[in-house]
Design a protein around this motif. Structure first.
Motif, short mmCIF file in Angstrom:
data_model
loop_
_atom_site.label_atom_id
_atom_site.label_comp_id
_atom_site.label_asym_id
_atom_site.label_seq_id
_atom_site.Cartn_x
_atom_site.Cartn_y
_atom_site.Cartn_z
N MET A 1 17.23 9.35 -12.09
CA MET A 1 15.86 9.75 -12.38
C MET A 1 15.35 9.10 -13.66
N SER A 2 16.22 8.83 -14.59
CA SER A 2 15.78 8.28 -15.87
C SER A 2 15.25 6.85 -15.73
N ASP A 3 15.48 6.23 -14.58
CA ASP A 3 15.04 4.85 -14.40
C ASP A 3 13.64 4.74 -13.80
N THR A 4 12.97 5.84 -13.60
CA THR A 4 11.61 5.79 -13.07
C THR A 4 10.71 6.69 -13.89
N ASN A 5 9.44 6.34 -13.92
CA ASN A 5 8.50 7.17 -14.68
C ASN A 5 7.64 8.02 -13.76
N GLU A 6 8.04 8.14 -12.49
CA GLU A 6 7.26 8.95 -11.55
C GLU A 6 7.33 10.42 -11.94
N THR A 7 6.17 11.08 -11.97
CA THR A 7 6.13 12.51 -12.27
C THR A 7 6.02 13.35 -11.00
N HIS A 8 5.52 12.72 -9.92
CA HIS A 8 5.36 13.42 -8.65
C HIS A 8 5.87 12.55 -7.50
N VAL A 9 6.35 13.21 -6.47
CA VAL A 9 6.72 12.53 -5.22
C VAL A 9 6.02 13.27 -4.09
N TYR A 10 5.94 12.61 -2.94
CA TYR A 10 5.15 13.11 -1.82
C TYR A 10 5.97 13.15 -0.55
N LYS A 11 5.64 14.16 0.28
CA LYS A 11 6.27 14.31 1.59
C LYS A 11 5.16 14.44 2.62
N LEU A 12 5.22 13.64 3.67
CA LEU A 12 4.30 13.75 4.79
C LEU A 12 4.98 14.51 5.92
N LEU A 13 4.25 15.41 6.55
CA LEU A 13 4.77 16.18 7.68
C LEU A 13 3.74 16.17 8.80
N THR A 14 4.21 16.03 10.04
CA THR A 14 3.32 16.20 11.18
C THR A 14 2.91 17.67 11.24
N GLY A 15 1.90 17.97 12.03
CA GLY A 15 1.49 19.36 12.18
C GLY A 15 2.62 20.26 12.65
N ALA A 16 3.41 19.75 13.62
CA ALA A 16 4.54 20.55 14.14
C ALA A 16 5.59 20.77 13.06
N ASP A 17 5.89 19.71 12.28
CA ASP A 17 6.88 19.84 11.21
C ASP A 17 6.37 20.77 10.11
N TRP A 18 5.06 20.73 9.85
CA TRP A 18 4.46 21.62 8.85
C TRP A 18 4.59 23.08 9.30
N LYS A 19 4.31 23.32 10.57
CA LYS A 19 4.41 24.68 11.10
C LYS A 19 5.85 25.19 10.97
N ALA A 20 6.82 24.36 11.31
CA ALA A 20 8.23 24.75 11.20
C ALA A 20 8.62 24.97 9.74
N ALA A 21 8.15 24.07 8.86
CA ALA A 21 8.48 24.20 7.44
C ALA A 21 7.88 25.47 6.85
#
Length: 119
Positions: free
Chosen positions: A4-24
């Motif tokens: 983690m120390s090798d990147t300056n990213e503060t946020h990461v993103y996850k994409l989910l289909t509608g079906a995967d969102w419902k399950a999650a």
């Protein structure tokens, strides 16, 4: 692999289909088929997520974009993927409750998913 120390990213993103969102939403953790197959949760940086949507979520229904603060997640593993880019991978369950924002992405006139102005 880099830490983690090798990147300056503060946020990461996850994409989910509608079906995967419902399950999650029901299970409290994401469970996309590609993650189950590969044995880790695929995530993207802000600069990577639109291309991920174009390549893997075109035509999908009810796509959700989830944003996570890196500091709130278990340690990420950064691994080379598409075109040698370093992508964040999570080798642990991804808890939906840790998302600090969620958007539903709708297709624009060209069929491509439209991202919010600020995400």
């Amino acid at each position: 692999m880099t830490g983690m120390s090798d990147t300056n990213e503060t946020h990461v993103y996850k994409l989910l289909t509608g079906a995967d969102w419902k399950a999650a939403s029901a299970n409290g953790v994401t469970s996309a088929a590609i993650d189950e197959t590969d044995g880790y949760v695929h995530l993207s940086t802000r600069s990577q997520v639109a291309e991920t949507a174009k390549l893997h979520f075109a035509g999908a229904e009810g796509v959700r974009l989830l944003r996570f603060a890196v500091a709130d997640l278990p340690p990420l593993t950064w691994e080379a993927s598409r075109g040698g880019q370093m992508f964040p991978h999570l080798y642990a369950p991804l808890e939906v409750s840790l998302a600090d924002a969620v958007w539903q992405l709708l297709p624009g006139p060209d069929g491509a998913l439209r991202f919010p102005e600020v995400y």
